[in-house]
Design a protein around this motif. Sequence first.
Motif, PDB file in Angstrom:
ATOM      1  N   ALA A 260     -15.431 -22.670 -13.966  1.00 19.38           N
ATOM      2  CA  ALA A 260     -15.252 -21.905 -13.567  1.00 19.38           C
ATOM      3  C   ALA A 260     -14.391 -21.646 -11.778  1.00 19.38           C
ATOM      4  N   LEU A 261     -13.927 -22.662 -11.298  1.00 19.05           N
ATOM      5  CA  LEU A 261     -13.286 -22.609 -10.712  1.00 19.05           C
ATOM      6  C   LEU A 261     -11.572 -22.031 -10.918  1.00 19.05           C
ATOM      7  N   ALA A 262     -11.315 -22.798 -11.780  1.00 26.72           N
ATOM      8  CA  ALA A 262     -10.077 -21.950 -12.932  1.00 26.72           C
ATOM      9  C   ALA A 262      -9.835 -20.332 -13.133  1.00 26.72           C
ATOM     10  N   GLY A 263     -11.361 -20.112 -13.912  1.00 25.89           N
ATOM     11  CA  GLY A 263     -11.282 -18.678 -14.285  1.00 25.89           C
ATOM     12  C   GLY A 263     -11.125 -17.750 -12.511  1.00 25.89           C
ATOM     13  N   LEU A 264     -12.479 -18.002 -11.719  1.00 20.58           N
ATOM     14  CA  LEU A 264     -12.056 -17.508 -10.575  1.00 20.58           C
ATOM     15  C   LEU A 264     -10.716 -17.323  -9.824  1.00 20.58           C
ATOM     16  N   LEU A 265     -10.158 -18.548  -9.733  1.00 16.04           N
ATOM     17  CA  LEU A 265      -9.138 -18.062  -8.771  1.00 16.04           C
ATOM     18  C   LEU A 265      -7.911 -17.660 -10.098  1.00 16.04           C
ATOM     19  N   ALA A 266      -8.296 -17.877 -11.559  1.00 15.67           N
ATOM     20  CA  ALA A 266      -7.158 -16.951 -12.267  1.00 15.67           C
ATOM     21  C   ALA A 266      -7.411 -15.047 -12.402  1.00 15.67           C
ATOM     22  N   LEU A 267      -8.737 -14.983 -11.929  1.00 18.28           N
ATOM     23  CA  LEU A 267      -8.936 -13.435 -11.636  1.00 18.28           C
ATOM     24  C   LEU A 267      -8.867 -13.035 -10.370  1.00 18.28           C
TER      25      LEU A 267
ATOM     26  N   ALA B 250      -9.871 -15.889 -18.272  1.00 13.54           N
ATOM     27  CA  ALA B 250     -10.706 -16.798 -20.074  1.00 13.54           C
ATOM     28  C   ALA B 250     -10.118 -17.729 -19.954  1.00 13.54           C
ATOM     29  N   LEU B 251      -8.251 -17.487 -20.138  1.00  8.56           N
ATOM     30  CA  LEU B 251      -7.763 -18.308 -20.629  1.00  8.56           C
ATOM     31  C   LEU B 251      -7.273 -19.150 -20.012  1.00  8.56           C
ATOM     32  N   ALA B 252      -7.849 -19.401 -18.569  1.00 11.35           N
ATOM     33  CA  ALA B 252      -7.345 -20.397 -17.352  1.00 11.35           C
ATOM     34  C   ALA B 252      -8.576 -20.491 -17.280  1.00 11.35           C
ATOM     35  N   ALA B 253      -9.737 -20.547 -17.416  1.00 11.72           N
ATOM     36  CA  ALA B 253     -10.971 -21.285 -17.415  1.00 11.72           C
ATOM     37  C   ALA B 253     -10.753 -22.115 -18.655  1.00 11.72           C
ATOM     38  N   GLY B 254     -10.991 -21.434 -20.235  1.00 13.72           N
ATOM     39  CA  GLY B 254     -10.609 -22.440 -21.481  1.00 13.72           C
ATOM     40  C   GLY B 254      -9.492 -23.425 -21.242  1.00 13.72           C
ATOM     41  N   GLY B 255      -7.900 -22.923 -20.511  1.00 11.68           N
ATOM     42  CA  GLY B 255      -7.765 -24.896 -20.548  1.00 11.68           C
ATOM     43  C   GLY B 255      -8.217 -25.413 -19.616  1.00 11.68           C
TER      44      GLY B 255
END
Length: 555
Positions: free
Chosen positions: A258-265, A35-40
Amino acid sequence: MQTPPSRAPNADQIDLRQVFGTLRRYAPWLLLTPALAAGGAYLLSRQQPPVYEASASVIAVDNDAQNSLINNTLVTAPPLPQGAVEQVMHSRSVLNSVVGRLQKTDLDPALVRGIARDLTEELADNAFTRFKVRARLDPQQRGVYELRARAETPQAAQRLAEAGVESLIAWDNNRAKQGVIRSRQSLQEQLADLTARIAATPPSSLERQSLIAARGQVLQNLSQMAVLETAASGTLVLVAEPVAPRAPVSPRPLRNAALAGLLALFLSAAGALLSDSLRRRVNGPEDLLPLGLPLLGQLPLLRRKNLGQGFVAASHSGPLYESVGFLRINVQSLLQEGKHRRLVVSSAYPGEGKSSVTAALAESLGASGLRVLVVDADLRRPTQLKVWSPDRLATHPLPGTDPALPPATTVSEMFLRPEAAHATRVSPHVDLLPAGTPARGGLPGILNQATFRALLDRWAQGYDYVLIDSPPMLSLPDTLAVAPSTDGVLLVVEGAKTRLADVERTLENARVANVRVLGIVVNKLARVGSAYYSYGYGSEQASPPANPNLRATRV
């Protein structure tokens, strides 16, 4: 008799239950980090300037007209090899032509200067982003070239694509004229030479007449070269003109988020699994086999609804009743000899269920007709009275007690007034010595004193088993102090949570202190490996009657 350990899984197989259990333990971080990665990523993308892209297409054709007259008057360039168009678009001459064409458009001069500066830097770095070429060709190098141009505004992207495709076609046409131009230049040199020789010869000489005839032929050839130069053409023809785009190609905040969130997950899940593998946990009995200690019991993880009436009540039926039964038989097998069998129940850290295991084992021993005394020796975090939770505290004097004195009903009080010690009846055959009010100061060190061990000898008279619920062994030294006066320690390990290194450190501390560890009980297992549990032993009909004096509560 020991409970048969669960069959160890194949090393080549992945225990999905263990993987999901690990991810469930790290669930807050696995949800927060993406969530933090996607928001950033979304906020950063929104701050970036937009980039627009326009495209134009040219086709590489074969100029053979299948007509001898046309072919004789038409000069064409040979087909371009694979990758030649992209190299041409990234050449200095074509880029200079593009900049020159942009300067003649209605674009903002500052924007044109910025594009020219970027093209120059890209040429120096050999890394191009303003122009991209995509080719779809057949084996004869015939097909379509798509030229994509990127700029800061839709109009700039369109003008840049137009300038690029015009410069490319002009370069291709100029390529076709090179041979004709060289031939024309050669004829012009011949004409100049003939003219000079004619001027140097006598007017009536035969040589002069021959030179005049040769000059006429050269003039005729020059006129043909002019026609051929005009008709010369390349192999590239414009088929799709660029248009101004409506939406930018970058940034795309939602896609980037979305890509950042998936990568962070993915990374956080991989990190959680890696961390869990490095900090290996006791996920089943097979993890404890290298320790060389007997596995005395495997207690299942109970659902919340099964604990509605408390842990002791839950041990009267279902899989917990059967598991505790195996534990009781194993403990009796280990402690066959001795009149007063004493057992310390402890764990490595708090929260592993040692107090509940102590109560369940005491209840099982009491249900088999044995008299059991439970001593809550965890003076800082007493739990036994909460586990049993009787409706009324029925007490009776212990051996060596003066009934005329006011009763001392807690371990701390009984240590100060041993002649007034009273036990609390929590089950028909089970008595409890509660720890009393939790204390940081006061008398937390009474377990280290020889007086307590002497009192324990007196209080244990008349009981078949004495179970001592002691503090965690890695938190306090009390267990190591009281254990030498007993038959040994029963170590409770929480499945899928306790680290194997902590279990090994606990056993090492016990070995150094010359404390005997009788065996290990794995508590809160997601599943119990014994297949006999599925036959329904210990059902509600077959379970022993619950103590009517107990008010069961959830622990």
